[in-house]
Design a protein around this motif. Structure first.
Motif, PDB file in Angstrom:
ATOM      1  N   ASN A  70       0.792  -3.452   5.274  1.00  0.00           N
ATOM      2  CA  ASN A  70      -0.622  -3.086   5.256  1.00  0.00           C
ATOM      3  C   ASN A  70      -1.099  -2.955   6.696  1.00  0.00           C
ATOM      4  N   ASN A  71      -1.358  -1.735   7.148  1.00  0.00           N
ATOM      5  CA  ASN A  71      -1.799  -1.492   8.523  1.00  0.00           C
ATOM      6  C   ASN A  71      -3.317  -1.587   8.693  1.00  0.00           C
ATOM      7  N   SER A  72      -4.029  -1.920   7.611  1.00  0.00           N
ATOM      8  CA  SER A  72      -5.488  -1.981   7.692  1.00  0.00           C
ATOM      9  C   SER A  72      -5.942  -3.401   8.015  1.00  0.00           C
ATOM     10  N   ASP A  73      -7.231  -3.580   8.141  1.00  0.00           N
ATOM     11  CA  ASP A  73      -7.825  -4.892   8.409  1.00  0.00           C
ATOM     12  C   ASP A  73      -8.411  -5.507   7.138  1.00  0.00           C
ATOM     13  N   TYR A  74      -7.898  -5.078   5.981  1.00  0.00           N
ATOM     14  CA  TYR A  74      -8.423  -5.558   4.704  1.00  0.00           C
ATOM     15  C   TYR A  74      -7.295  -6.018   3.802  1.00  0.00           C
ATOM     16  N   ASP A  75      -7.545  -7.087   3.053  1.00  0.00           N
ATOM     17  CA  ASP A  75      -6.612  -7.530   2.038  1.00  0.00           C
ATOM     18  C   ASP A  75      -6.710  -6.588   0.834  1.00  0.00           C
ATOM     19  N   LEU A  76      -5.591  -6.011   0.464  1.00  0.00           N
ATOM     20  CA  LEU A  76      -5.554  -5.120  -0.704  1.00  0.00           C
ATOM     21  C   LEU A  76      -5.121  -5.942  -1.917  1.00  0.00           C
ATOM     22  N   GLN A  77      -6.059  -6.145  -2.833  1.00  0.00           N
ATOM     23  CA  GLN A  77      -5.859  -7.115  -3.897  1.00  0.00           C
ATOM     24  C   GLN A  77      -5.184  -6.559  -5.144  1.00  0.00           C
ATOM     25  N   ARG A  78      -5.206  -5.259  -5.348  1.00  0.00           N
ATOM     26  CA  ARG A  78      -4.697  -4.720  -6.619  1.00  0.00           C
ATOM     27  C   ARG A  78      -3.923  -3.432  -6.388  1.00  0.00           C
ATOM     28  N   ILE A  79      -2.724  -3.542  -5.852  1.00  0.00           N
ATOM     29  CA  ILE A  79      -1.866  -2.375  -5.677  1.00  0.00           C
ATOM     30  C   ILE A  79      -0.989  -2.264  -6.920  1.00  0.00           C
ATOM     31  N   ASN A  80      -1.109  -1.165  -7.634  1.00  0.00           N
ATOM     32  CA  ASN A  80      -0.321  -0.943  -8.851  1.00  0.00           C
ATOM     33  C   ASN A  80       0.896  -0.096  -8.524  1.00  0.00           C
ATOM     34  N   LEU A  81       2.047  -0.614  -8.882  1.00  0.00           N
ATOM     35  CA  LEU A  81       3.309   0.058  -8.607  1.00  0.00           C
ATOM     36  C   LEU A  81       3.791   0.765  -9.862  1.00  0.00           C
ATOM     37  N   SER A  82       4.181   2.021  -9.732  1.00  0.00           N
ATOM     38  CA  SER A  82       4.692   2.774 -10.879  1.00  0.00           C
ATOM     39  C   SER A  82       5.852   3.642 -10.448  1.00  0.00           C
ATOM     40  N   GLY A 138       4.403  -3.933 -11.103  1.00  0.00           N
ATOM     41  CA  GLY A 138       3.165  -3.846 -11.842  1.00  0.00           C
ATOM     42  C   GLY A 138       1.984  -3.910 -10.907  1.00  0.00           C
ATOM     43  N   THR A 139       1.611  -5.107 -10.481  1.00  0.00           N
ATOM     44  CA  THR A 139       0.494  -5.284  -9.568  1.00  0.00           C
ATOM     45  C   THR A 139       0.849  -6.336  -8.535  1.00  0.00           C
ATOM     46  N   PHE A 140       0.573  -6.065  -7.278  1.00  0.00           N
ATOM     47  CA  PHE A 140       0.787  -7.062  -6.237  1.00  0.00           C
ATOM     48  C   PHE A 140      -0.303  -6.923  -5.194  1.00  0.00           C
ATOM     49  N   SER A 141      -0.445  -7.960  -4.387  1.00  0.00           N
ATOM     50  CA  SER A 141      -1.446  -7.941  -3.322  1.00  0.00           C
ATOM     51  C   SER A 141      -0.748  -7.834  -1.976  1.00  0.00           C
ATOM     52  N   LEU A 142      -1.519  -7.369  -0.985  1.00  0.00           N
ATOM     53  CA  LEU A 142      -0.957  -7.170   0.350  1.00  0.00           C
ATOM     54  C   LEU A 142      -2.030  -7.545   1.369  1.00  0.00           C
ATOM     55  N   ALA A 143      -1.800  -8.649   2.076  1.00  0.00           N
ATOM     56  CA  ALA A 143      -2.778  -9.123   3.044  1.00  0.00           C
ATOM     57  C   ALA A 143      -2.858  -8.179   4.241  1.00  0.00           C
ATOM     58  N   LYS A 144      -3.984  -8.212   4.919  1.00  0.00           N
ATOM     59  CA  LYS A 144      -4.197  -7.334   6.073  1.00  0.00           C
ATOM     60  C   LYS A 144      -3.158  -7.601   7.149  1.00  0.00           C
ATOM     61  N   GLN A 145      -2.621  -6.501   7.703  1.00  0.00           N
ATOM     62  CA  GLN A 145      -1.638  -6.532   8.776  1.00  0.00           C
ATOM     63  C   GLN A 145      -0.389  -7.336   8.404  1.00  0.00           C
ATOM     64  N   LYS A 146      -0.121  -7.460   7.112  1.00  0.00           N
ATOM     65  CA  LYS A 146       1.035  -8.202   6.642  1.00  0.00           C
ATOM     66  C   LYS A 146       1.958  -7.290   5.847  1.00  0.00           C
ATOM     67  N   GLY A 147       3.208  -7.736   5.700  1.00  0.00           N
ATOM     68  CA  GLY A 147       4.193  -6.975   4.948  1.00  0.00           C
ATOM     69  C   GLY A 147       4.619  -7.703   3.686  1.00  0.00           C
ATOM     70  N   LEU A 148       5.291  -6.991   2.821  1.00  0.00           N
ATOM     71  CA  LEU A 148       5.771  -7.537   1.556  1.00  0.00           C
ATOM     72  C   LEU A 148       7.010  -6.753   1.155  1.00  0.00           C
ATOM     73  N   ASN A 149       7.881  -7.386   0.414  1.00  0.00           N
ATOM     74  CA  ASN A 149       9.105  -6.738  -0.049  1.00  0.00           C
ATOM     75  C   ASN A 149       9.158  -6.748  -1.577  1.00  0.00           C
TER      76      ASN A 149
END
Length: 817
Positions: free
Chosen positions: A202-214, A232-243
């Motif tokens: 997430n390159n933004s300054d906002y926590d993205l709470q509802r990313i739907n994966l399809s 299904g659904t995952f969250s992504l904190a600001k300036q953070k990564g996830l796998n």
């Protein structure tokens, strides 16, 4: 995009395009006007493409000065509780604010969703969302808002201000996409489970709470199930990564070369990223042609007494098939498995023993089927039905059967005819039955007679039906005998009942250990009809004879006879419980709700809510149980509580003149927003004060061969008594609906989108069913097969840190091998 004039003067938006779908270049300056409270505001929207092909936008709104007097509203009927604050802010000037928006542009539509106000805490709600429609007419490009306040932008030039270059970046960065199958190679293999993984940042300054994966596939004929796992659904904190990871489960139908996928991540209906990739395949069929090999003549010779080949009389085949298996034929154990599971050919019905036999031959059957052997492909039909193929789709079973039948393998021709009849394809079914019979498979005679009796594909004709049934009777087929018993028990315009023949043919079939016939005779003795006197001991003895052969219909009859104590059978609730338990475990849908009631009531057996819920859930799955409407009822209760607590009485406002100090009051009518807010808070308080009983636990239900079946009920979190060893296979199936709160609403075991701040594990959907052995929660969802990573106790949880506020339960079936 709605422009909240009293809050902001400059809006920043990131617009991410869906790649390859839109040719227009939106880069440049766009202008619009907006009227608010009879004032005009000039809007300037600057757009620029990001490196990934999306867009970044800056919306500039001319600053406005607010003239607002803070007042206190109160009810004149309750002045004693009124608190009045007087403060004038005439002339106060609002500070500029920046709001970031994410959007996607596809097929001429710009969908957007505000993320929040830059510099302030991220809100876990959707601030604003909507869409613009792109139009080009007479050389002018426009963006027309599809929702209020209906702003219309017109493109002025192709310039983007340099001062906003810092915002020209992709919101989400996707990298490192890879796939690994069960053999640790990167191809999708037939009938396999693999893991797709990739990295997102997430390159933004906002926590993205509802990313739907399809995920979608280009190939429509590819049999791929999923996505399961951390999806299904995952969250992504600001300036953070996830796998994120997703399980891909393949069946047997795969294209020969590769499959093309598209993975998409969306936020509030806005596409954040799209990643296309392809994976090489390892298809199932190595040979496009299916042939009947000469080696199949051996098994067909053994099966003569079962099918009636070469005018052989019907007789048990157990001795001949066992001897054939000892000869070293690699497919013989699968044939034994089929007859053991069905309880035919002289074998006692034993599903677990049959499946164990089939498992021994599965690899050889699989190899033969891949190389086009018709006998092996016929046996694969049963292997899929027995569950030997694991996660493979049951749909492929019919494809195996069809290939073998079309190649001319006679047992497959006969079984394919019956398979078609179950799907009501009677014309094709009759055609295959006649092919089988004309090629010497006499057992098909009973099925052909059934077509004439019922009028399937041919004209309804009882005389023709009896003629075909008698051909089966002459062969010694107990099914044909039972059809004769039943048809002679009927009266028709062209056919009269014959009680003597009813008893004659039913007794012949019963002597051949046909459980349908045994039950039929038992009912005749129980009722005392067709010329036979009522004989309760004889009826009970017949029911017990069929039950000893593994028949759950007779077990069910015994359970209800002893429960009711009717028709001369002595009432015995303990005997009823014993037979109900045996019947339910053997698959009797009629005994499942009875057993659930007995465990809940607790008079015959110790009361156990969890075991009761297990059997009640099984009854629902088998179509004999009542629906669990706890979650839906909670929603109705919330609505009624909102109506009960709503306050729409008149509100009054007091003003002070800052010059003279005089006070003024006015009747403002009902405070709609305040009244609604109060009603919601009252309903929320009511829910908190009336929480449901917490049920968390797991109980052993029964053993079946090398498997142990447990039932669990979950409302929050529990550590079960199920001890696992590293490497043990666990199948988890979860059912039910839970109301996660007034705002969140109702969801199933796979959870719902959003509300990650209320999750035990925010990387998984809110409210989803999770499991853990030793360490680390794993998504179980509605259906998951897992392998224990270490020794330990199996734990369960609803992914909700405030589960006490929920209404409803998840009922879980755990099978440990």
């Amino acid at each position: 995009m709605k422009h909240h004039i009293k809050f902001l003067a400059i809006k920043v938006c990131l617009l991410l395009v869906s790649f390859g779908l839109q040719a227009q270049d939106l880069t440049g300056t766009w202008e619009a006007q907006q009227n608010v409270n009879n004032k005009k505001y000039k809007l300037s929207l600057y757009l620029a493409k990001t490196p990934g092909g999306g867009y970044v936008g800056i919306t500039l709104i001319k600053e406005a000065t607010t003239f607002k007097i803070n007042t206190s509203n109160f009810n004149l009927n309750n002045l004693s509780n009124a608190r009045v604050n007087f403060k004038s802010n005439v002339g106060d000037k609002k500070e500029n604010a920046l709001t970031q928006t994410v959007a996607s542009f596809s097929k001429g539509i710009l969908n957007y969703s505000d993320l929040g106000i830059i510099g302030q805490a991220t809100m876990n709600v959707r601030l604003d969302a909507g869409s613009f429609r792109y139009e080009k007419s007479k050389g002018k490009e426009k963006l027309l808002q599809n929702n209020a306040p209906n702003v219309e932008y017109t493109k002025k030039n192709n310039d983007f201000p340099g001062e906003y270059e810092a915002y020209v970046k992709d919101l989400i960065e996707v990298s490192g996409l890879k796939f690994v199958n069960s053999e640790k190679t990167p191809q999708i293999k037939y009938n396999d489970r693999g893991v797709l993984s990739f990295s997102v940042k997430n390159n933004s300054d906002y926590d993205l709470q509802r990313i739907n994966l399809s995920m979608t596939m280009l190939e429509t004929n590819a049999e791929i199930k999923g996505m399961e796992g951390n999806n299904g659904t995952f969250s992504l904190a600001k300036q953070k990564g996830l796998n994120p990871e997703a399980d891909l489960v393949s069946g047997f139908n795969l294209p020969k070369d590769s499959i093309h996928f598209t993975v998409t991540g969306a936020f509030n209906n806005v596409t954040l990223f799209t990643k296309k990739f392809s994976l090489a395949t390892i298809p199932f069929f190595l040979n496009d042609q299916t042939t009947v090999n000469k080696s199949s003549d051996q098994i067909l010779s053994v099966l003569k007494p079962y099918y009636g080949f070469d005018k052989a009389m019907s007789a048990p085949i157990v001795t001949g098939l066992n001897q054939f298996a000892l000869s070293g034929n690699k497919m013989a154990p699968m044939w034994k498995a089929i007859f053991t599971v069905m309880g035919q050919g002289g074998y006692s019905g034993d599903e677990e023993a049959g499946v164990a036999l089939g498992r021994k031959a599965y690899k050889d059957v699989l190899s033969g089927a891949r190389n086009g052997d018709a006998e092996a492909q016929y046996l694969m039909f049963y292997a899929v039905g027995f569950g030997l193929t694991g996660d493979a789709s049951r749909n492929i079973a019919g494809a195996f059967l069809k290939r073998s039948a079309e190649a001319g393998f006679l047992p497959a021709v006969y079984d394919y005819a019956k398979y078609l009849a179950r799907d009501s394809a009677y014309d094709d079914s009759y055609r295959y039955l006649m092919i089988a019979y004309n090629k010497g498979l006499v057992k098909a005679a009973a099925d052909i007679g059934r077509f004439y009796q019922m009028g399937y594909s041919v004209g309804k004709d009882f005389s023709q039906a009896i003629e075909w049934y008698k051909k089966g009777d002459a062969f010694g087929d107990p099914e044909a005998m039972m059809y004769l018993a039943r048809i002679y028990d009927l009266n028709d315009d062209d056919h009269k009942a014959d009680p003597k023949k009813v008893v004659l043919y039913a007794a012949k079939a019963a002597n051949l250990k046909n459980t349908v016939a045994i039950n039929y005779l038992a009912r005749i003795y129980l009722d005392g009809r067709v010329g036979l006197p009522r004989n309760i001991p004889k009826a009970l003895a017949l029911y017990k004879e069929a039950a000893a052969l593994g028949d759950n219909v007779s077990m069910t009859s015994l359970a209800y006879l002893f429960l009711d104590g009717a028709t001369g059978v002595p009432k015995d609730e303990k005997a009823a419980f014993t037979w109900a338990k045996k019947a339910a475990q053997a698959g009797s849908a009629a005994c499942m709700p009875l057993l659930a009631h007995m465990y809940l009531e607790g008079s015959v057996t110790p009361k156990d809510v969890i075991i009761s819920r297990f059997w009640a859930n099984q009854a629902r799955l088998h179509g004999t149980g009542d629906a669990d409407n706890t979650a839906q009822q909670a929603r109705s209760n919330d609505f009624m509580n909102v109506l009960t607590n709503i306050d729409l009485s008149d509100q009054h406002t007091i003003y002070r003149d800052t010059q003279t100090g005089d006070l003024y009051s006015s009747n403002d009518g009902p405070d709609l927003l305040g009244g609604i807010f109060k009603s919601f808070m009252g309903a929320y308080k009511n829910r908190r004060e009336n929480q449901q009983m917490q049920i968390n636990g797991a109980k052993f239900i029964y053993s079946s061969g090398n498997k142990k079946v447990y039932g669990a009920t979950l409302s929050s979190k529990v550590s079960s008594n199920i001890m696992l060893n590293a490497g043990q296979k666990i199948k988890i199936a979860s059912y039910g609906r839970v109301n996660f709160g007034m705002i969140a609403g109702i969801g199933g075991p796979d959870g719902i989108g959003g509300f990650q701040s209320y999750c035990i594990d925010p990387t998984m959907p809110h409210g989803s069913v999770m499991v853990k052995v030793a360490s680390g929660w794993t998504l179980a969802g509605s259906n998951r097969t897992l392998v224990a990573p270490a020794d330990g106790v199996l734990q369960f949880a609803v992914n909700d840190s405030d589960a006490a506020n929920n209404q409803g339960y998840f009922d879980i079936v755990i099978t440990v091998e």
